[in-house]
Motif scaffolding. Structure first.
Motif, short mmCIF file in Angstrom:
data_model
loop_
_atom_site.label_atom_id
_atom_site.label_comp_id
_atom_site.label_asym_id
_atom_site.label_seq_id
_atom_site.Cartn_x
_atom_site.Cartn_y
_atom_site.Cartn_z
N GLU A 54 45.24 31.37 56.17
CA GLU A 54 45.44 30.65 54.90
C GLU A 54 44.37 31.05 53.89
OE1 GLU A 54 43.77 28.29 52.30
OE2 GLU A 54 43.32 27.25 54.17
N PHE A 77 46.92 33.82 52.47
CA PHE A 77 47.96 33.00 51.86
C PHE A 77 47.52 32.33 50.57
CE2 PHE A 77 50.35 28.88 51.65
CZ PHE A 77 51.54 29.43 51.20
N SER A 102 49.24 33.01 46.97
CA SER A 102 50.10 31.94 46.44
C SER A 102 49.46 31.30 45.21
CB SER A 102 50.41 30.88 47.50
OG SER A 102 49.23 30.25 47.94
N THR A 141 52.18 36.65 49.27
CA THR A 141 52.74 35.39 49.79
C THR A 141 53.89 35.69 50.75
OG1 THR A 141 52.11 34.30 47.74
CG2 THR A 141 53.76 33.19 49.09
N ALA A 175 52.51 36.86 54.08
CA ALA A 175 51.94 35.76 54.88
C ALA A 175 53.05 34.86 55.44
CB ALA A 175 50.96 34.95 54.04
N LEU A 176 54.05 34.57 54.61
CA LEU A 176 55.12 33.66 55.07
C LEU A 176 56.04 34.34 56.09
CD1 LEU A 176 55.96 31.64 51.81
CD2 LEU A 176 54.60 30.92 53.80
N TRP A 183 47.53 24.53 54.83
CA TRP A 183 48.60 25.26 54.13
C TRP A 183 49.39 24.35 53.16
CZ3 TRP A 183 50.84 30.38 55.32
CH2 TRP A 183 50.00 31.14 56.16
#
Ligand SMILES: N[C@@H](CCC(=O)N[C@@H](CS)C(=O)NCC(=O)O)C(=O)O
Length: 206
Positions: A99, A103, A107, A137, A140-141, A166
């Motif tokens: 994260e 992330f 994000s 993003t 990571a997702l 998160w």
């Protein structure tokens, strides 16, 4: 306990969500980012990096949201948010780190350009920043989506501090036109449904 922060701040929300999960109330001290209060000398005397949140517990002070949530979980009674078995603990720490490293920076690029910038009258989003944010993003997702194929939460079968870390970014992302980054990944989508319906999250976002 005192939490210095702002209700819109992602890092403050991690701390408030952890407190809500533990069923503990702390005094909230507003630090208004829009007025630059986090850069005022009296605040920087507390937090040398001039960001929020800042935390006080009976004369002990600390900063860094992920460190604060670990402290709160170790100190407060209530449901443990840190696994006791070593592999799950390792997983939790891995996802907290993912994260922070991958992330949230990507994000937040989307969120700043498409949510906060228009809200503050800052004009149109810089699409180079948005597209770069989208790439990071999505990566990571994708990785999280694969991990969540076989487990309900990041550390395994149980909710942990990793999920909390998160949540604020998922929330803001879902409020932008780029929320499809969540909904088009089936395991991320159902994970976010589980997270966002928790009473603690409803309390913090209420
Ligand atoms: N690593 C820090 C980051 C803190 C941080 O960047 N906080 C943001 C709000 S979420 C902030 O204060 N931004 C204001 C600024 O950078 O000037 C933590 O986790 O506490």
């Amino acid at each position: 306990m005192k939490v210095y922060g702002h209700p819109f701040s992602t890092c403050t929300r991690k701390v408030l969500t952890t407190l809500a999960e533990k069923g503990h109330e702390a005094q909230f001290v507003m630090v208004d980012l829009t007025k630059g209060e986090h850069k005022a000398p009296q605040y920087v005397a507390r937090h040398p990096f001039g960001v929020i949140p800042f935390f006080e517990d009976d004369g002990f002070t600390m900063y860094e949201s992920r460190a604060i949530i670990r402290y709160l979980d170790a100190k407060l009674p209530g449901e443990k948010l840190t696994p006791s078995d070593l592999p799950s603990l390792g997983r939790m720490e891995q996802w907290l780190s993912v994260e922070q490293s991958y992330f949230s920076p990507s994000s937040m690029a989307i969120i700043m350009e498409t949510f906060f910038k228009p809200m503050m009258g800052g004009g149109k989003p810089d699409m180079d920043k948005v597209n770069k944010g989208r790439d990071g993003t999505a990566k990571a997702l994708d990785v999280v989506d694969r991990a969540l194929m076989s487990q309900a939460y990041l550390a395994g079968d149980r909710f942990s501090l990793a999920d909390i870390s998160w949540m604020p970014y998922l929330q803001y992302l879902s409020a932008t036109p780029h929320g499809t980054l969540i909904t088009e990944r089936p395991h991320v989508k159902s994970w976010w449904q589980r997270l966002s319906t928790r009473p603690s999250w409803k309390k913090v976002n209420g």
